[in-house]
Scaffold this motif. Structure first.
Motif, PDB file in Angstrom:
ATOM      1  N   VAL A   1       0.943  -1.103   0.058  1.00 43.16           N
ATOM      2  CA  VAL A   1      -0.130  -0.066   0.139  1.00 43.16           C
ATOM      3  C   VAL A   1       0.820   1.170   0.037  1.00 43.16           C
ATOM      4  N   ARG A   2       1.801   1.301   0.818  1.00 43.95           N
ATOM      5  CA  ARG A   2       2.782   2.338   0.923  1.00 43.95           C
ATOM      6  C   ARG A   2       3.584   2.617  -0.241  1.00 43.95           C
ATOM      7  N   ALA A   3       4.071   1.570  -0.764  1.00 43.36           N
ATOM      8  CA  ALA A   3       5.091   1.593  -1.933  1.00 43.36           C
ATOM      9  C   ALA A   3       4.179   2.088  -3.062  1.00 43.36           C
ATOM     10  N   ILE A   4       3.117   1.425  -3.287  1.00 46.25           N
ATOM     11  CA  ILE A   4       2.144   1.990  -4.417  1.00 46.25           C
ATOM     12  C   ILE A   4       1.554   3.430  -4.418  1.00 46.25           C
ATOM     13  N   SER A   5       1.254   3.687  -3.152  1.00 48.46           N
ATOM     14  CA  SER A   5       0.705   4.823  -3.002  1.00 48.46           C
ATOM     15  C   SER A   5       1.682   6.041  -3.371  1.00 48.46           C
ATOM     16  N   ASP A   6       3.069   5.846  -2.791  1.00 48.51           N
ATOM     17  CA  ASP A   6       4.131   6.871  -2.998  1.00 48.51           C
ATOM     18  C   ASP A   6       4.402   6.952  -4.432  1.00 48.51           C
TER      19      ASP A   6
ATOM     20  N   GLN B   1      -9.000   3.260  -0.767  1.00 47.67           N
ATOM     21  CA  GLN B   1      -9.398   4.399   0.021  1.00 47.67           C
ATOM     22  C   GLN B   1      -8.120   5.589  -0.194  1.00 47.67           C
ATOM     23  N   ALA B   2      -7.095   5.038  -0.351  1.00 44.97           N
ATOM     24  CA  ALA B   2      -5.902   6.107  -0.049  1.00 44.97           C
ATOM     25  C   ALA B   2      -4.987   6.365  -1.616  1.00 44.97           C
TER      26      ALA B   2
END
Length: 297
Positions: free
Chosen positions: A247-252, A284-285
């Protein structure tokens, strides 16, 4: 009906829907495909109580109200992408049935999302959940807070790659979208899943050992992308391999992007598009519109 090269955008008058129209119009122009704005209306069930038949005037009023939303959306589309070829369709009945039927004909279905009921309820709403779960073509979710601006018109396309069959399908869609848009493709692969952790169990914590695994993962990602790079030679690809949560890697990686593409039933973090924690969190993010690609039925 045979599939057509047409982009369908669901309209409900919400701010999320208006944002989705901008994205859909820009996509239609870049893909050289027409845009169809669609909406539905239905008579409240209580009006059928005790055999009562609602008067025609009520149907006319509902249709006129729906047409107002369509006309507003059409103005938004033409203002953001003046050359877009735009039409509309209004139906009486269930929006789920309408959108699922259209998904059998269209290139993609675009929907707004704000997490609250109706066409705007991506995670909680029954309409959006049903369309994402059962559509016959990819569904693009555009949240109300996703930035669809003159700047993001030209942002990259991002794909999460995990090696599953549906990830392969999503990767080809991502290359196709990047090629149509003349956009850079950012391919993200993370390796903090259980299988990799297990493979590291017997290794020293020394940095060079982590580097060995990271180099292996980079080579694996390159191998998975090679045939698509050959098919779409004009697409510039940036590979991101990281020891991080998906989630964090793709969102970034998706900051400033015009599209994120995710498979709906992948291995690890992508498994279970609507129920899996990673996919739900991305819905959501994610800071940009997100395409959900499902496996072949």
């Amino acid at each position: 009906m045979p599939r057509q090269n047409i982009i369908v955008c669901a309209i409900d008058g919400s701010e999320a829907s208006k944002t989705a129209v901008k994205w859909a119009a820009n996509t239609a122009v870049k893909r050289g495909e027409p845009l169809r704005l669609v909406s539905s209306y239905s008579m409240p069930q209580f009006l059928y109580a005790e055999g009562m038949v609602p008067p025609q005037e009520l149907y006319d009023d509902l249709e006129a109200e729906t047409l107002e939303k369509i006309n507003e959306a059409k103005e938004i589309a033409l203002a953001f992408a003046p050359s877009v070829d735009v039409s509309h369709q209004i139906e009486e009945g269930s929006p789920i049935d309408m959108l699922l039927d259209l998904s059998e004909q269209a290139t993609m279905v675009v929907m707004g999302s704000r997490g609250l009921g109706g066409l705007s309820g991506m995670v909680m709403g029954s309409v959006s959940a049903a369309v994402v779960s059962h559509a016959s073509c990819p569904v693009v979710v555009v949240r109300e807070d996703n930035l669809v601006t003159e700047e993001t018109k030209y942002g990259p396309v991002v794909i999460g790659v995990d090696g599953s069959d549906v990830s392969e399908k999503a990767t080809e869609y991502a290359f196709r979208e990047a090629d149509a848009r003349g956009a850079e493709l950012i391919a993200v692969h993370t390796w903090m899943d259980m299988q990799v952790q297990a493979s590291l169990a017997g290794l020293s914590a020394a940095q060079n050992k982590w580097q060995v695994v990271e180099d292996e993962q980079k080579a694996l990602l390159g191998h998975r992308l090679a045939k698509y790079s050959e098919k779409y030679p004009d697409v510039q690809v940036k590979k991101v391999v990281t020891r991080d949560r998906p989630v964090r890697a793709i969102s970034d990686a998706s900051e400033g992007a015009q599209l994120l593409v995710v498979g709906s039933h992948g291995r690890g973090g992508f498994k279970g598009m609507l129920l899996g924690s990673t996919s739900r969190a991305l819905l959501q993010a994610a800071p940009c519109p997100m395409m959900v690609v499902r496996p072949e039925s």
